[in-house]
Design an enzyme around this catalytic site. Structure first.
Site, PDB file in Angstrom:
ATOM      1  N   ASP A  68       0.820  -1.210   0.000  1.00  0.00           N
ATOM      2  CA  ASP A  68       0.000   0.000   0.000  1.00  0.00           C
ATOM      3  C   ASP A  68       0.855   1.261   0.000  1.00  0.00           C
ATOM      4  O   ASP A  68       2.066   1.205   0.214  1.00  0.00           O
ATOM      5  CB  ASP A  68      -0.962   0.001   1.209  1.00  0.00           C
ATOM      6  CG  ASP A  68      -0.287  -0.373   2.526  1.00  0.00           C
ATOM      7  OD1 ASP A  68       0.963  -0.399   2.567  1.00  0.00           O
ATOM      8  OD2 ASP A  68      -0.993  -0.634   3.500  1.00  0.00           O
ATOM      9  N   HIS A 137      -7.464  -4.427  10.008  1.00  0.00           N
ATOM     10  CA  HIS A 137      -7.142  -4.186   8.597  1.00  0.00           C
ATOM     11  C   HIS A 137      -5.847  -4.884   8.193  1.00  0.00           C
ATOM     12  O   HIS A 137      -4.964  -5.120   9.005  1.00  0.00           O
ATOM     13  CB  HIS A 137      -7.150  -2.691   8.240  1.00  0.00           C
ATOM     14  CG  HIS A 137      -6.003  -1.875   8.704  1.00  0.00           C
ATOM     15  ND1 HIS A 137      -6.159  -0.627   9.262  1.00  0.00           N
ATOM     16  CD2 HIS A 137      -4.663  -2.081   8.676  1.00  0.00           C
ATOM     17  CE1 HIS A 137      -4.975  -0.113   9.540  1.00  0.00           C
ATOM     18  NE2 HIS A 137      -4.050  -0.983   9.205  1.00  0.00           N
TER      19      HIS A 137
HETATM   20  C1  GLP Z   1      -0.729   0.380   8.811  1.00  0.00           C
HETATM   21  C2  GLP Z   1      -0.345  -0.270   7.464  1.00  0.00           C
HETATM   22  C3  GLP Z   1      -0.477  -1.757   7.541  1.00  0.00           C
HETATM   23  C4  GLP Z   1       0.135  -2.219   8.837  1.00  0.00           C
HETATM   24  C5  GLP Z   1      -0.745  -1.806   9.978  1.00  0.00           C
HETATM   25  C6  GLP Z   1      -0.200  -2.150  11.347  1.00  0.00           C
HETATM   26  O1  GLP Z   1      -1.757   1.285   8.714  1.00  0.00           O
HETATM   27  N1  GLP Z   1      -1.039   0.174   6.303  1.00  0.00           N
HETATM   28  O2  GLP Z   1       0.143  -2.350   6.411  1.00  0.00           O
HETATM   29  O3  GLP Z   1       0.251  -3.609   8.848  1.00  0.00           O
HETATM   30  O4  GLP Z   1      -1.117  -0.451   9.871  1.00  0.00           O
HETATM   31  O5  GLP Z   1       0.781  -1.247  11.747  1.00  0.00           O
HETATM   32  P1  GLP Z   1       1.791  -1.547  12.885  1.00  0.00           P
HETATM   33  O6  GLP Z   1       2.682  -2.633  12.411  1.00  0.00           O
HETATM   34  O7  GLP Z   1       2.536  -0.268  13.095  1.00  0.00           O
HETATM   35  O8  GLP Z   1       0.996  -1.952  14.081  1.00  0.00           O
END
Ligand code: GLP
Length: 246
Positions: A68, A137
């Site tokens: 993304d 998500h």
């Molecule tokens: C973000 C990204 C995701 C990621 C998620 C978790 O918004 N778009 O790809 O996996 O949130 O983030 P984190 O690893 O900082 O908890």
């Protein structure tokens, strides 16, 4: 099939997850890796860099397709995912950066189709790395995402903007839209590696892996994928362990 690998803490989790990617790179020198951003994969990328520097991992034939990208940020913006990948991984390994793909956050039209065509031309993703959002998500497929979509433009939810504000000077600087591989794109990967750490992910990790398969928890669709490996620390696995599911 779902495999869950437990780790005592973030560092151990990062090494174990890196080992899954290292195995892919070692066994298939032309693999297409689907890569992710966020805080979760940073330790894993550090470990891959260390193994590369020791001479144990060669990325020269590897291609990469990221999940993304924020809309409106160019590649030079420090919070763009393109910049994240360069600084956290690509600049420190011998991957050819011409073979590293990511949605174009400045694209005006039909970026989703263009990006899915790029992935198809690469022969599809062999191993897709995923983090897990607090609301379930994956990529930026927010709750209520249509399971049938390829790469597309999304409006970020307030909770995701809040969660990601820590990386920006202020909440109002966080982009409100992103391009993301869709659930259809993610599910087409041959193998999936999901990583999660910390207490805050315990409930959503349980919901994703053992709850109802529903668009309200986008990651729950992974229960239907034939080859998913989850590497998580004991904090993120707390509820799954309490329920005797591991
Ligand atoms: C973000 C990204 C995701 C990621 C998620 C978790 O918004 N778009 O790809 O996996 O949130 O983030 P984190 O690893 O900082 O908890």
């Amino acid at each position: 099939m779902l495999k869950i690998i437990a780790a005592t803490d973030y560092n151990s989790q990062s090494r174990k997850a890196a080992a899954v990617i290292a195995a892919e790179v070692t066994l298939n020198s032309k693999a297409c890796l689907g890569l992710a951003t966020g805080s979760s994969p940073i330790g894993l990328y550090k470990q891959l860099i260390a193994w590369h520097k020791q001479g144990d991992l060669d990325f020269s034939g590897i291609t990469a397709a990221n999940l993304d990208e924020y809309v409106g940020l160019d590649a030079a913006h420090e919070q763009s995912y393109k910049y994240f990948m360069k600084t956290n991984l690509f600049d420190s390994i011998n991957i050819d950066q011409k073979n590293c793909y990511i949605p174009n956050g400045l694209a005006k039209d039909d970026e989703g189709k263009r990006y899915d065509d790029v992935i198809a031309a690469l022969g599809g993703v062999d191993l897709q790395l995923l983090g897990l959002g607090l609301n379930g998500h994956i990529g930026f497929n927010e709750p209520d995402s249509c399971f049938a979509k390829g790469t597309h433009l999304v409006e970020l939810t307030a909770s995701t903007i809040e969660a990601n504000a820590r990386f920006f000077a202020s909440r109002s600087d966080v982009p409100t839209q992103a391009y993301t591989m869709g659930i259809k794109t993610i599910m087409a990967a041959k193998k999936i590696l999901l990583i999660a750490n910390g207490d805050a992910k315990a409930q959503i990790l349980y919901d994703a892996l053992f709850g109802e398969i529903t668009p309200n928890v986008p990651a729950s669709i992974l229960q239907l994928h034939p080859d998913v490996t989850v590497v998580a620390d004991d904090c993120a696995l707390k509820i799954i362990k309490e329920k005797g599911l591991l």
